[in-house]
Each structure stands twice: as C-alpha cells, then as structure tokens.
Design an enzyme around this catalytic site. Structure first.
Site, short mmCIF file in Angstrom:
data_model
loop_
_atom_site.label_atom_id
_atom_site.label_comp_id
_atom_site.label_asym_id
_atom_site.label_seq_id
_atom_site.Cartn_x
_atom_site.Cartn_y
_atom_site.Cartn_z
N PHE A 130 -39.48 2.19 -21.13
CA PHE A 130 -39.00 3.16 -22.22
C PHE A 130 -37.63 2.52 -22.78
O PHE A 130 -36.83 2.46 -22.21
CB PHE A 130 -38.77 4.43 -21.48
CG PHE A 130 -38.59 5.68 -22.37
CD1 PHE A 130 -39.54 6.20 -23.05
CD2 PHE A 130 -37.60 6.44 -22.32
CE1 PHE A 130 -39.38 7.15 -24.09
CE2 PHE A 130 -37.02 7.45 -23.25
CZ PHE A 130 -38.07 8.12 -24.18
N ASP A 208 -38.69 4.54 -13.05
CA ASP A 208 -38.66 5.70 -13.94
C ASP A 208 -40.00 6.42 -13.78
O ASP A 208 -41.15 5.90 -14.09
CB ASP A 208 -38.44 5.37 -15.43
CG ASP A 208 -38.05 6.53 -16.07
OD1 ASP A 208 -38.82 7.47 -16.19
OD2 ASP A 208 -37.22 6.26 -17.22
N TYR A 233 -39.74 17.82 -18.07
CA TYR A 233 -40.20 18.52 -19.23
C TYR A 233 -41.54 18.32 -19.63
O TYR A 233 -42.23 18.86 -20.34
CB TYR A 233 -39.33 18.67 -20.36
CG TYR A 233 -38.73 17.53 -20.71
CD1 TYR A 233 -39.51 16.52 -21.29
CD2 TYR A 233 -37.41 17.06 -20.30
CE1 TYR A 233 -38.62 15.20 -21.86
CE2 TYR A 233 -36.97 15.76 -20.63
CZ TYR A 233 -37.42 14.88 -21.44
OH TYR A 233 -37.26 13.83 -21.81
N LYS A 234 -41.92 17.20 -18.81
CA LYS A 234 -43.38 16.56 -19.30
C LYS A 234 -44.35 17.46 -18.34
O LYS A 234 -44.44 18.54 -18.46
CB LYS A 234 -43.48 15.01 -19.20
CG LYS A 234 -42.55 14.36 -20.27
CD LYS A 234 -42.03 13.20 -20.17
CE LYS A 234 -41.25 12.48 -21.16
NZ LYS A 234 -40.67 11.26 -20.95
N ARG A 383 -51.11 8.83 -29.24
CA ARG A 383 -51.12 9.05 -27.89
C ARG A 383 -51.77 10.42 -27.28
O ARG A 383 -51.50 11.46 -28.12
CB ARG A 383 -49.62 9.10 -27.49
CG ARG A 383 -49.42 8.46 -26.11
CD ARG A 383 -47.95 8.04 -25.84
NE ARG A 383 -47.29 9.26 -26.14
CZ ARG A 383 -45.85 9.64 -25.31
NH1 ARG A 383 -45.49 8.79 -24.52
NH2 ARG A 383 -45.29 10.49 -25.78
C1 LIG Z 1 -39.42 11.10 -21.44
C2 LIG Z 1 -38.74 9.73 -20.60
C3 LIG Z 1 -37.56 9.82 -20.78
C4 LIG Z 1 -36.54 10.76 -20.95
O1 LIG Z 1 -35.27 10.54 -20.77
P1 LIG Z 1 -34.09 11.88 -21.16
O2 LIG Z 1 -32.88 11.18 -20.61
O3 LIG Z 1 -34.82 13.00 -20.39
O4 LIG Z 1 -34.29 12.12 -22.64
C5 LIG Z 1 -36.95 8.50 -19.78
N1 LIG Z 1 -37.91 7.69 -19.41
C6 LIG Z 1 -39.13 7.93 -19.52
C7 LIG Z 1 -40.01 6.57 -18.96
C8 LIG Z 1 -39.74 8.82 -20.25
O5 LIG Z 1 -41.01 9.06 -20.46
#
Ligand SMILES: *Cc1c(COP(=O)(O)O)cnc(C)c1O
Length: 423
Positions: A130, A208, A233-234, A383
């Site tokens: 990410f 992560d 939140y996912k 996606r």
């Molecule tokens: C959604 C996501 C994030 C989000 O990070 P925030 O700091 O909450 O915005 C980070 N890493 C991965 C792999 C994600 O899918």
C-alpha cells in the site's frame, strides 16, 4: 462449475439457500436492496447494532454521564477491543491495542524497530505494498538517516515469489514490512515463511493486515510475526475513519518504544509526572486520548466476525471469488477484461481485480447508473471485494452481469476520462 454456469442465477440462489452464514446479512443496514455493494474492502457496511450503540453512547454516555463515562468503560476501550481483535488474528489478548490510524501505527512500529536495531540500516518491502506504507518508510528513513529502502518488484503486478524477497534479507536488515494481502491484486504473502526467514537474519517483520483482518484467517503467533497493524473500517465494519489496531509480539514489547511519547502511553497518565516513562506492555504504544465515538462503533462488527468464525468466512469467501472468476472467464474475458488477481485460491484474499483499459469509466458507469459499487485502482483495476458476512452469491452473479452490460452496450462511453474524488 462449468456445467452449471449456464444458469448462474439458479446456481447462486442454491448456494445462498445452503449458506450457513446467510442470516448475518440481516444484521446490517441494507438501505437499498437493489444496490450490489462489492466495496466492503474499502468501507464495510453498517451493522444494525452499531447504529444503536453509537446513539446510546452519544445520548446517555456523552449526554448524561459526561466525564464520568471515562470510568464507565471508555478508558479501557483500546485494550478491550484489542483483546477481541486478537482472537481474529491469532494474537494474545495483551498483544493488540487500538490507537490512531493504520498509517500512524505503522510509523510508530517502524521507527521503534529502527531505534532498537541501531546497527541495521536496511528496510525491505515490495512494490505491491500500500503506497502509504512506502511513504511512511521513506519518512522513517528521512528521520533516522542513512537508511536504505529496498522495494522488491513483482514480475506481473499480481504475485511475488517469496524467494525474491528472501534474497534481500541479510544481517543489515532491520525490518521486513509487507501487506499480508496486497491491496490491488489480493495476493496473499506467505506470512509464516517470510516471518521465519526474517527472523533467521535477525530482522523484525511488520505486517499490514488492512486487507486480511476479518477477510481471511490470520495466525500471527503461530506464524512468528513480530509486529502488525490493521484498520477496522474495511472487513471489520467499524465505520468511516474508524481507529486502527497494532500488534506487538509479547517478548518484544519491553524492548520497543514509541516515537510518539504521549500521556496515554505513559506508565501512569494521571500522576501528571513531568518525565515520560513508558507504560509496561502494549499500552506504551498509545499516544493520546482515544476517539471514543468511533471506537465504540468498532465492537459490534468484530463481534459478528467472532460469532461467524473466520474459517467459515474464508470458506464462503473462496466460493464467492471462485464463482466470480468462473463468471469472468465465461462472460467478461471475451470482452477484453483481464484477471489481475491470483488464480490459486490459497494465494487469493477476498477481493478480485479485473483489468480493462476503460476501467475508470466503467467503474463510474457502474456506480452512477447500474447500482453496483466496486472501486477503482490505477492503472486499470476494477476491484470487487466480497464480504462473506453480507454479500450473497446472487450479488456476485448480478455484479458480473452489470459489468458485462456496461462494457457490451458501451454505457461507459458517456463518462469522462478524468478521475474525481474518492474512488
Ligand atoms: C486501507 C489500508 C490502509 C489505510 O491506512 P489509514 O492510515 O487507515 O488510512 C493502510 N494499509 C493498507 C494495506 C490498507 O489496505
């Protein structure tokens, strides 16, 4: 499957009728039954209980209890929720805590690692990670100085052979930081193998779990993972901007220190001492006051996942992505749509990326006039995330059918090529 795919809707209805998780959908707010929502990997749906709990917390907690609410349970929320999520990701209850955002937690743990490994100057990651995680590593390198970041490239943007990562691990490596499930292709890295390989050279691992927590079984302890972060939140359905969690393996906790030394990570925040002393254990990774309203919203979604069980969720999710890929093969591939996700179910998370040169406009058309919400990830990925708690097999079939129409009938041509806002 190829025999039955001639009538995918009846197949889907049968699978829905036999689905042991079918009752869970009713426990979410479904405001528009026609809307096919395949974006639970970006923002999960709202559990009914969450709406109630947030109202209670605002009205009787904040409204009536006022500051007394802190002693009525708010103060322990980061630990209590952490202990629950620990059960989803194979961690001990004293190894997980809720705080800040995933990005901030990632920064804290990466900086803590660099400080604890002063002789090691190499950070290893990959180009499917990410982007925020790469930015954060770059920021850590800027602060720590003389740090080298190695970004292992994927050959095809979909998968990455663990050997190629292992080839970069050596006695100078401080940290191996990867997304467990990659955000574009949904590739699942071999968490156990790579954690072991990193440990063999004395490096720590930082996983992560953004796209794996709540979507596939994770077993951090058994895999020997050192550190992890994830968002709620996912697939955890904690609501927009819900706080993140972080994991630090028990034996490491006393040797790592957060670079953000706030009063909530202090040994006794309410003695108001002027010298910072880190709290014992996982609590030292807190910084400031927890966001109570968004934190209480996390619990009902986590409870639903615990009730359903991650094994059961994984089994359904795999059947759904198999069905999706079978339908892609049959209906979308002939229209020039590529599969940008792993075919091998063992290496595939709970989302599937479909590639098309007009992906952006197709995604716009789907949202604007086909009541299908996917998301779009550059350069060409549409996606589709399945959340086994509430997505039905029928939605998968319906989703593919709507994509087929948008492409075949060239509906996307009505939309401009530029991007606007959150996709
Ligand atoms: C959604 C996501 C994030 C989000 O990070 P925030 O700091 O909450 O915005 C980070 N890493 C991965 C792999 C994600 O899918």
């Amino acid at each position: 499957m190829s025999v039955e795919i001639a009538d995918p809707l009846s197949l889907a209805r049968r699978l829905d009728a036999e689905d042991p998780l079918r009752g869970f959908r009713e426990r979410f707010v479904i405001a528009d039954p026609r809307l096919v929502y395949l974006d639970g990997n970006s923002l999960g749906r709202l559990p009914l209980r969450t709406a109630e709990l947030v109202r209670e917390t605002v009205e009787s907690g904040w409204g009536e209890d006022l500051v007394r609410g802190w002693n009525g349970g708010w103060i322990d929320l980061p630990q209590r929720l952490g202990a629950k999520v620990a059960r989803l990701i194979g961690a001990g209850e004293d190894e997980v805590i809720f705080a800040d955002s995933t990005s901030v937690d990632f920064f804290k743990l990466a900086m803590a690692t660099l400080e604890a490994r002063p002789g090691r100057k190499k950070l290893v990651t990959d180009d499917m990670n990410f982007p925020s995680d790469l930015y954060l590593l770059q920021g850590c390198a800027r602060l720590a100085g003389e740090v080298e970041i190695v970004v292992v490239p994927s050959e095809d943007g979909v998968s990455l052979d663990p050997e190629r990562i292992e080839a970069e691990l050596d006695g100078g490596t401080a940290l191996l930081a990867l997304s467990h499930v990659t955000f574009k292709s949904g590739w699942i890295h071999d968490l156990g193998r790579l954690s072991r390989s990193a440990r063999e050279v004395g490096a720590l691992t930082l996983w992560d779990l953004g796209h794996s927590a709540g979507s596939i079984p994770v077993d951090l302890q058994r895999c020997g993972a050192d550190l992890a972060v994830g968002c709620s939140y996912k697939y955890l359905n904690g609501g927009p901007g819900a706080p993140a969690f972080l994991y630090v393996r028990q034996e490491l906790q006393e040797s790592l220190r957060s670079p953000i030394q706030g009063w909530f990570g202090q040994r006794d925040p309410f003695d108001f001492a002027l010298e910072y002393r880190p709290a014992p254990g996982i609590g030292r990774f807190l910084a400031g006051t927890p966001p109570v309203l968004s934190m209480v919203a996390v619990e009902p979604g986590v409870d639903l996942l615990l009730e359903a069980g991650m094994e059961c969720i994984r089994e359904k999710s795999l059947r759904q992505t198999e069905l999706l890929i079978g339908l892609w093969d049959d209906r979308l591939r002939p229209l020039g749509v590529a599969l940008n996700s792993p075919r091998d179910p063992a290496r595939r998370g709970s989302h599937v990326s479909l590639g098309h040169p007009e992906g952006l406009r197709i995604a716009r058309a789907l949202v604007e006039e086909m009541a299908l919400i996917p998301d779009f990830r550059r350069p060409d990925n549409i996606r589709l995330g399945v959340a086994a708690l509430y997505n039905t097999f029928e939605e998968v079939v319906e989703g593919i059918e709507r994509i087929r129409r948008v492409i075949e009938e060239r509906i996307y041509e009505r939309y401009p090529v530029e991007m606007n806002g959150v996709t």
